[in-house]
Design a protein around this motif. Structure first.
Motif, short mmCIF file in Angstrom:
data_model
loop_
_atom_site.label_atom_id
_atom_site.label_comp_id
_atom_site.label_asym_id
_atom_site.label_seq_id
_atom_site.Cartn_x
_atom_site.Cartn_y
_atom_site.Cartn_z
N GLY A 296 28.27 -32.16 7.36
CA GLY A 296 27.52 -31.03 7.89
C GLY A 296 28.44 -30.12 8.65
N ASP A 297 27.87 -29.31 9.54
CA ASP A 297 28.74 -28.42 10.32
C ASP A 297 29.35 -29.17 11.51
N GLN A 298 30.30 -28.51 12.14
CA GLN A 298 31.04 -29.11 13.25
C GLN A 298 30.12 -29.65 14.35
N MET A 299 29.10 -28.87 14.71
CA MET A 299 28.22 -29.29 15.81
C MET A 299 27.42 -30.53 15.45
N ALA A 300 26.95 -30.59 14.22
CA ALA A 300 26.19 -31.77 13.79
C ALA A 300 27.06 -33.01 13.87
N ALA A 301 28.33 -32.86 13.45
CA ALA A 301 29.26 -34.00 13.49
C ALA A 301 29.50 -34.43 14.94
N GLU A 302 29.67 -33.45 15.83
CA GLU A 302 29.89 -33.79 17.25
C GLU A 302 28.68 -34.51 17.83
N GLN A 303 27.50 -34.07 17.42
CA GLN A 303 26.30 -34.68 17.98
C GLN A 303 26.11 -36.12 17.50
N LEU A 304 26.51 -36.41 16.28
CA LEU A 304 26.46 -37.82 15.85
C LEU A 304 27.53 -38.63 16.58
N HIS A 305 28.71 -38.06 16.73
CA HIS A 305 29.79 -38.80 17.41
C HIS A 305 29.44 -39.10 18.87
N ALA A 306 28.60 -38.26 19.48
CA ALA A 306 28.21 -38.50 20.87
C ALA A 306 27.43 -39.81 21.01
N ILE A 307 26.73 -40.21 19.94
CA ILE A 307 25.94 -41.45 20.03
C ILE A 307 26.52 -42.57 19.15
N VAL A 308 27.27 -42.21 18.11
CA VAL A 308 27.93 -43.22 17.25
C VAL A 308 29.39 -42.80 17.08
N PRO A 309 30.24 -43.10 18.07
CA PRO A 309 31.61 -42.58 18.04
C PRO A 309 32.42 -43.00 16.81
N GLU A 310 32.10 -44.17 16.23
CA GLU A 310 32.91 -44.68 15.12
C GLU A 310 32.46 -44.14 13.76
N ALA A 311 31.35 -43.42 13.73
CA ALA A 311 30.84 -42.94 12.43
C ALA A 311 31.87 -42.01 11.78
N GLU A 312 31.92 -42.06 10.46
CA GLU A 312 32.80 -41.19 9.69
C GLU A 312 32.08 -39.85 9.50
N THR A 313 32.81 -38.74 9.65
CA THR A 313 32.16 -37.44 9.42
C THR A 313 33.01 -36.57 8.51
N ALA A 314 32.34 -35.70 7.76
CA ALA A 314 33.02 -34.70 6.93
C ALA A 314 32.49 -33.34 7.39
N VAL A 315 33.34 -32.59 8.10
CA VAL A 315 32.94 -31.28 8.61
C VAL A 315 33.24 -30.24 7.54
N VAL A 316 32.19 -29.65 6.97
CA VAL A 316 32.37 -28.73 5.85
C VAL A 316 32.33 -27.26 6.27
N LYS A 317 31.93 -27.01 7.52
CA LYS A 317 31.97 -25.63 8.01
C LYS A 317 31.96 -25.62 9.53
N GLU A 318 32.47 -24.51 10.06
CA GLU A 318 32.48 -24.31 11.51
C GLU A 318 31.53 -23.15 11.79
N GLY A 319 30.56 -23.36 12.66
CA GLY A 319 29.62 -22.29 12.99
C GLY A 319 30.23 -21.31 13.96
N LEU A 320 30.02 -20.03 13.71
CA LEU A 320 30.44 -18.99 14.65
C LEU A 320 29.22 -18.59 15.49
N ASP A 321 28.11 -18.43 14.82
CA ASP A 321 26.81 -18.33 15.48
C ASP A 321 25.77 -18.82 14.48
N ASN A 322 24.51 -18.56 14.78
CA ASN A 322 23.43 -19.10 13.96
C ASN A 322 23.57 -18.78 12.47
N TYR A 323 24.02 -17.55 12.17
CA TYR A 323 24.12 -17.12 10.77
C TYR A 323 25.52 -16.67 10.39
N ALA A 324 26.52 -17.24 11.03
CA ALA A 324 27.91 -16.90 10.69
C ALA A 324 28.73 -18.17 10.73
N CYS A 325 29.58 -18.34 9.75
CA CYS A 325 30.36 -19.57 9.73
C CYS A 325 31.66 -19.40 8.95
#
Ligand SMILES: [Zn+2]
Length: 277
Positions: free
Chosen positions: A167-196
């Motif tokens: 998912g996006d960077q923020m989604a990955a960070e939010q999973l890592h906050a509760i499951v630090p060892e989870a593997e993530t694939a960051v496919v986009k970086e959000g600039l704002d709600n509709y920009a990436c």
């Protein structure tokens, strides 16, 4: 010696059988999806982009030793995916699920593909919690949460860990906050709600395939995310979805204000079921 060998023959297939992965899919966290109209389930490009990422994850999980992979079409009414284009080794789960989301089947692992961040996440692409039109904020035990936290806790209640998210960077960070060892694939970086800034579909698929494969190697090391003790959920609806007259009449329900309701439960699952998610 003979008994040990025999035991090996019986135990190995059993072990392999239990590596069943359940993938929860969504649209807003897919590479190349950055505008609201792109999330229409009938959008041809969305279907291609999302299916490509899912199939990459399916491939990765099988490469990593999964015995079965279930894919739930979790975006908006469950009408985006097709049995015609899903990886033939996967099983497609279609339609609305009950609140336990089949977790009572005790999968070995749960994964997210195409996941977005929770409502009110700065830098999250189309960040929302369950409903961008209907829900302003969602709190679990007083903390803001979205699909990532609540479904990870749901899986955890059944003893199942979340091992992977794309998912996006923020989604990955939010999973890592509760499951630090989870593997993530960051496919986009959000600039704002509709920009990436997005990866290409091809690059995203490669990253997802590798991440999904690696996450299987962490099975047994990643702990299920469990909430112990009493749990509350607080849903603040948008003005257009303010509470109805009968709100608050069910067990464990407490009306906070005209558009906010709180659900209490003696444990996670009781509170969760009361929210009717
Ligand atoms: Zn969602």
């Amino acid at each position: 010696m003979r008994y040990v060998l025999l035991l090996g023959f019986i135990a190995l297939p059993l072990l392999a059988q239990s590596k069943r992965v359940f993938i929860i899919t969504d649209a807003e966290g897919v590479a190349g999806v950055c505008r609201q109209e792109q999330t229409d389930p009938k959008d041809a490009e969305l279907r291609q982009l999302l299916t490509g990422e899912i199939n990459a994850a399916v491939q990765g999980f099988f490469d990593g030793g999964a015995s079965e992979v279930f894919v739930w079409d979790g975006h908006d009414g469950s009408e985006t995916l097709s049995a015609l284009t899903i990886d033939p080794r996967a099983k497609l789960v279609m339609g609305r699920l009950e609140s336990t989301m089949l977790m009572e089947r005790r999968f070995a692992a749960v994964a997210f593909v195409g996941q977005h961040a929770r409502a009110n996440s700065r830098g999250g692409v189309m960040a929302h919690s369950y409903s961008s039109l209907g829900i302003q904020n969602l709190l679990m035990n007083g903390k803001p949460v979205g699909e990532v936290e609540t479904r990870t806790a749901l899986a955890g209640w059944f003893g199942t860990p979340v091992i992977f998210l794309s998912g996006d960077q923020m989604a990955a960070e939010q999973l890592h906050a509760i499951v630090p060892e989870a593997e993530t694939a960051v496919v986009k970086e959000g600039l704002d709600n509709y920009a990436c800034i997005s990866l290409s579909a091809e690059a995203a698929r490669k990253l997802i395939r590798e991440g999904a494969k690696n996450s299987m190697g962490k099975l047994g090391h990643i702990q299920p995310y469990k909430l112990n003790g009493p749990v509350t959920f607080q849903i603040e609806y948008t003005s257009r979805h303010a509470l109805r007259q009968d709100a608050g009449s069910g067990p464990g329900e407490e009306v906070v204000d005209a558009r906010t309701i709180r659900f209490h439960g003696k444990d996670f699952i009781e509170a969760w079921k009361r929210t009717h998610f």
